[in-house]
Design an enzyme around this catalytic site. Structure first.
Site, mmCIF file in Angstrom:
data_model
loop_
_atom_site.group_PDB
_atom_site.id
_atom_site.type_symbol
_atom_site.label_atom_id
_atom_site.label_comp_id
_atom_site.label_asym_id
_atom_site.label_seq_id
_atom_site.Cartn_x
_atom_site.Cartn_y
_atom_site.Cartn_z
ATOM 1 N NE ARG A 106 -29.270 16.088 21.337
ATOM 2 C CZ ARG A 106 -28.330 16.781 21.354
ATOM 3 N NH1 ARG A 106 -27.951 17.157 19.911
ATOM 4 N NH2 ARG A 106 -27.630 17.312 22.149
ATOM 5 C CG HIS A 162 -32.293 19.959 22.421
ATOM 6 N ND1 HIS A 162 -31.142 20.336 22.729
ATOM 7 C CD2 HIS A 162 -32.289 18.812 23.041
ATOM 8 C CE1 HIS A 162 -30.437 19.493 23.344
ATOM 9 N NE2 HIS A 162 -30.949 18.326 23.406
ATOM 10 C CG ASN A 198 -29.397 23.753 21.650
ATOM 11 O OD1 ASN A 198 -29.718 22.726 22.046
ATOM 12 N ND2 ASN A 198 -30.045 24.796 21.910
ATOM 13 C CG HIS A 247 -30.560 9.020 24.872
ATOM 14 N ND1 HIS A 247 -29.745 9.306 25.889
ATOM 15 C CD2 HIS A 247 -30.843 9.914 24.055
ATOM 16 C CE1 HIS A 247 -29.734 10.451 25.765
ATOM 17 N NE2 HIS A 247 -30.487 11.140 24.830
#
Length: 343
Positions: A84, A88, A116, A215
């Protein structure tokens, strides 16, 4: 040590694929002596390459892998967290390590942006990797490249496919909290919103569905899928809904309660995520909209991945390579000595 670990440590850039999937688009398939396959090829951006540290820091990838291995064995959820971090980072002005920068008295980073804050984790693992790399190869390996390689290794440590990561990124001299607040897709996004946000960074609808398969790992707070708990729509499995309600409504405050994004194989990188969606068991609203949402094409891709794990792996690898080339710095920027601060 697993066969994956041995091959990564001994061959470095020649990474084994856990399943005999078809080779990704624009990549070459190499058959290894043990019957597994590895993928290689040129970067979509044309400026990154798989051998960037071959001479300047030949042990770079083995160092990164050893720390990722240690972290994931200690906490399997860390695989999703490191993956992740790379997402990001790339979605905010490109894959430049800006997500790692701390706030200071005169500098505002991205860690306190809404997507975040109290959500991203794994920074200490990156710190450990950087510390050892600086000891071995001072100011050579960028923080942005550490994120890209650690993301690959996290998938590999979760019994997913491997691929050769193109490296050569440099680190940013800035960050953008505002861009982090607006560019990163939220858990309640519609299919149309997801497509638009991915297209804004040069990724296609197909890339979006493939990357959503990340996911299959990780967890989410109940507060991020509250709307799923209250829904009466037919796109959610009744038994699944009741299990979530029991988990999340057990106290007045559910902000810190976590649920697995993939309730069947939560620590394994596979295609179960897509099988779950077809059963109405997508945890986040932004997951479930991929089937039965406002874009039929996403549902067709979900069904294809649910039926063919190899097709998912192929497209996921291609999309990761594409995402990893977004907005990379190859001439400007710097190689940070500490990933948390600008030199």
């Amino acid at each position: 040590m697993s066969v994956f670990n041995v091959l990564v440590l001994e061959l470095l850039l020649l990474v084994v694929v856990a399943h005999a999937a078809r080779p990704p688009k624009a990549l070459n398939k190499t058959c290894l002596e043990d019957g597994n396959v590895a993928y290689s090829g040129s970067s979509p951006s044309g400026v990154l390459r798989v051998d960037a540290y071959q001479d300047s820091c030949p042990d770079a990838e083995s160092i990164i892998f050893s720390w990722v291995e240690k972290a994931v064995l200690n906490d399997p959820r860390m695989a999703a967290s490191l993956l992740r971090l790379h997402f990001h980072d790339c979605f905010v002005n490109g894959c430049d390590g800006s997500v790692l920068l701390d706030d200071t008295g005169n500098f505002v980073g991205e860690k306190t942006a809404a997507p975040n804050l109290n959500s991203l984790r794994g920074f200490e693992v990156i710190d450990s990797i950087k510390l050892e790399l600086e000891s071995n190869c001072p100011e050579v390996v960028s923080c942005a490249d550490i994120l890209a390689v650690a993301a690959r290794d996290s998938v590999l440590m979760s019994n997913g496919p491997g691929w050769e990561v193109q490296t050569g990124r440099r680190d940013s001299l800035s960050a953008s909290k505002s861009a982090a607040n607006t560019n990163i897709p939220g858990p309640n996004s519609t299919a149309q919103t997801l497509v638009k946000m991915f297209q804004n960074v040069g990724l296609s609808l197909s890339d979006m569905v493939a990357l959503s398969g990340a996911h299959t790992l990780g967890k989410a707070r109940c507060s991020s899928f509250n709307s799923r708990l209250q829904t009466s729509r037919g796109d959610i499995n009744v038994d699944f809904l009741q299990s979530l309600q029991q988990l999340c409504l057990q106290s007045n405050s559910n902000s810190n309660i976590l649920a697995d994004l993939d309730l069947v194989t939560p620590a394994t990188f596979d295609n179960q995520y897509y099988v779950n969606l077809l059963s109405g068991e997508g945890l986040l609203p932004s997951d479930q909209v991929l089937v039965g949402g406002d874009i039929d094409q996403t549902g067709e891709i979900v069904r294809s991945y649910a039926e063919d794990e190899g097709a998912f792996f192929e497209d996921f690898i291609a999309a990761m390579l594409k995402m990893g080339s977004i907005g990379v710095l190859t001439e400007s920027g710097e190689i940070r000595r500490n990933c948390r601060v600008i030199n």
